[in-house]
Design an enzyme around this catalytic site. Structure first.
Site, mmCIF file in Angstrom:
data_model
loop_
_atom_site.group_PDB
_atom_site.id
_atom_site.type_symbol
_atom_site.label_atom_id
_atom_site.label_comp_id
_atom_site.label_asym_id
_atom_site.label_seq_id
_atom_site.Cartn_x
_atom_site.Cartn_y
_atom_site.Cartn_z
ATOM 1 N N SER A 95 1.648 6.420 5.428
ATOM 2 C CA SER A 95 1.166 6.564 6.799
ATOM 3 C C SER A 95 2.164 7.369 7.642
ATOM 4 O O SER A 95 1.769 8.045 8.599
ATOM 5 C CB SER A 95 0.914 5.194 7.437
ATOM 6 N N ASP A 128 3.419 2.452 -2.088
ATOM 7 C CA ASP A 128 3.594 3.137 -3.363
ATOM 8 C C ASP A 128 2.263 3.647 -3.904
ATOM 9 O O ASP A 128 2.140 4.809 -4.276
ATOM 10 C CB ASP A 128 4.233 2.180 -4.379
ATOM 11 N N ARG A 164 3.749 2.624 9.371
ATOM 12 C CA ARG A 164 4.741 1.901 8.577
ATOM 13 C C ARG A 164 4.694 2.404 7.144
ATOM 14 O O ARG A 164 3.631 2.699 6.614
ATOM 15 C CB ARG A 164 4.453 0.399 8.595
ATOM 16 N N GLY A 165 5.881 2.454 6.500
ATOM 17 C CA GLY A 165 5.925 2.877 5.109
ATOM 18 C C GLY A 165 5.908 4.392 4.988
ATOM 19 O O GLY A 165 6.079 5.113 5.963
ATOM 20 N N GLU A 166 5.710 4.879 3.745
ATOM 21 C CA GLU A 166 5.844 6.312 3.498
ATOM 22 C C GLU A 166 4.537 7.076 3.673
ATOM 23 O O GLU A 166 4.511 8.141 4.282
ATOM 24 C CB GLU A 166 6.382 6.548 2.079
ATOM 25 N N TYR A 181 0.794 -1.227 0.000
ATOM 26 C CA TYR A 181 0.000 0.000 0.000
ATOM 27 C C TYR A 181 0.833 1.288 0.000
ATOM 28 O O TYR A 181 0.272 2.364 -0.150
ATOM 29 C CB TYR A 181 -0.932 0.000 1.220
ATOM 30 N N TYR A 188 3.827 -4.474 10.278
ATOM 31 C CA TYR A 188 3.970 -5.832 9.757
ATOM 32 C C TYR A 188 4.424 -6.707 10.926
ATOM 33 O O TYR A 188 4.157 -6.396 12.080
ATOM 34 C CB TYR A 188 4.968 -5.852 8.604
#
Length: 389
Positions: free
Chosen positions: A283, A24, A279-281, A22, A201
């Site tokens: 969020s 990208d 997590r990630g960009e 999710y 994760y």
């Protein structure tokens, strides 16, 4: 809303290959909607994985290769690519490779499109030196430009739609937290409860942290959207599995498992919580707009190169923060990312939250005072067009 009427050739088109579920597509979807809603452009969005995208955009569950959602012309990126006239601005997101036939079509246009390589967000110093660099195509009359999101005037800014901060403040001022909890069938907690959202994760350190929260003198309400972390949570609670709708209690810790949600609803989850694990960009950026303390689980890279990126952000983010709270924040972020034990770092981090909270709000407001990514992108593209004469 889905519309099937064809649209005229777009002003912008974005190519996105889903790499990590999710992150990208989350960025590309927000950018596409902002270009339409806030700037009035016509936008076409190419995505190779409709299944992953449909978790964020449920309309796509029944779409066959194409749908128009919120004014964005969404197309499934299959090969060979559907032959369509390229947009005036073509964005390849995160270094995905454009189909050669589309590159040839770009070169054949009377006026070459502005070609943008939208890169990942980083606070590292080298970013400002690479933002805006041009890379001529080796054989076609085309030039690609690198566009880096960033945290200062030297970069491309952060994604933020118009009116976001006002919408957040209005939601909270109107007691949106109580309404949100009721809508999601979560019992209203006591005023002293620490409300924590958890998007993660696999997290080996979670079991011990759950035990800490369960024995805490302060009640903790853990709100968890469906996802890969549920396996670790189930083991921590001693159950065989968890799914949306689950409500469990362990000592001072209450757990509510929520359905996977779209981006707008996820924002409200961040707003109602006192502490957000992200997590990630996508969020990661949204947590900053929430103005609450947060913990970032960064995308891991070989040789732990991701810690350079993590520490570059922490260097900026902790500036002006009380030294003890800053030390606790860095220690917990490192532990959450594998350098340390989250449970061991929790106590100092929790003690620092009353100080980190106002700091997080001020950080978000300082970032919101600068032009957002879509604004800087359109200005950048206009500058390229003007420079051509």
């Amino acid at each position: 809303m889905t519309e099937n009427a064809p649209l005229p050739p777009p002003d912008y088109e974005i190519f996105c290959q889903v790499v990590d579920n999710y992150g990208d597509i989350g960025v590309c979807w927000r950018l596409a909607r902002s270009l339409v809603r806030d700037h009035g452009f016509r936008v076409r969005l190419w995505v190779d994985d409709f299944v992953a995208f449909s978790r964020l955009c449920p309309v796509l569950r029944t779409a066959v290769q194409q749908a128009v959602v919120e004014g964005v012309d969404i197309r499934q990126w299959t090969m060979p690519l559907e032959r369509l006239e390229p947009a005036a601005v073509v964005i390849e997101a995160f270094a995905c490779t454009l189909p050669e036939a589309h590159v040839e079509a770009m070169a054949a246009r009377p006026v070459a499109p502005v070609w943008i390589n939208l890169e990942y967000l980083s606070a590292e110093d080298w970013v400002s030196g690479c933002h805006g660099l041009a890379s001529p195509h080796p054989s076609q009359p085309l030039t690609k430009h690198f566009f880096f999101p960033g945290f200062d005037a030297a970069g491309g800014g952060l994604l933020r739609e118009t009116g976001l901060i006002a919408a957040r403040d209005g939601f909270l001022q109107q007691d949106g937290r109580a309404a949100w909890l009721a809508t999601n069938e979560v019992a209203l907690p006591g005023a002293d409860t620490l409300i924590v959202s958890l998007f993660a994760y696999e997290q080996p350190g979670l079991t011990d942290l759950v035990e800490i929260w369960a024995r805490s003198s302060r009640p903790v309400l853990l709100l968890v959207p469906e996802g890969r972390v549920l396996g670790d949570l189930a083991r921590a609670f001693g159950v065989h599995g968890l799914s949306a709708g689950a409500r469990l209690r362990k000592g001072s810790l209450s757990l509510a498992v929520l359905p996977f949600t779209d981006q707008d609803a996820y924002d409200r989850l961040l707003w109602v919580s006192d502490l957000n694990f992200v997590r990630g960009e996508d969020s990661f950026v949204r947590a900053q707009w929430a103005g609450k303390p947060f913990v970032w689980h960064i995308y891991a890279q070989d040789d732990e190169a991701h810690f350079d990126k993590l520490d570059a952000f922490l260097q900026r983010y902790r500036a002006g923060l009380d030294p003890a709270a800053a030390k606790a924040l860095v220690a917990f972020w490192h532990a959450w990312n594998g350098r340390g034990v989250p449970a061991a770092a929790w106590s100092a981090f929790a003690e620092g939250l009353p100080v980190i909270g106002p700091h997080a709000e001020n950080w978000g407001l300082s970032q919101a005072a600068m032009p957002d990514l879509a604004m800087r992108l359109t200005q950048f593209c206009n500058h390229i067009v003007d420079a051509r004469g």
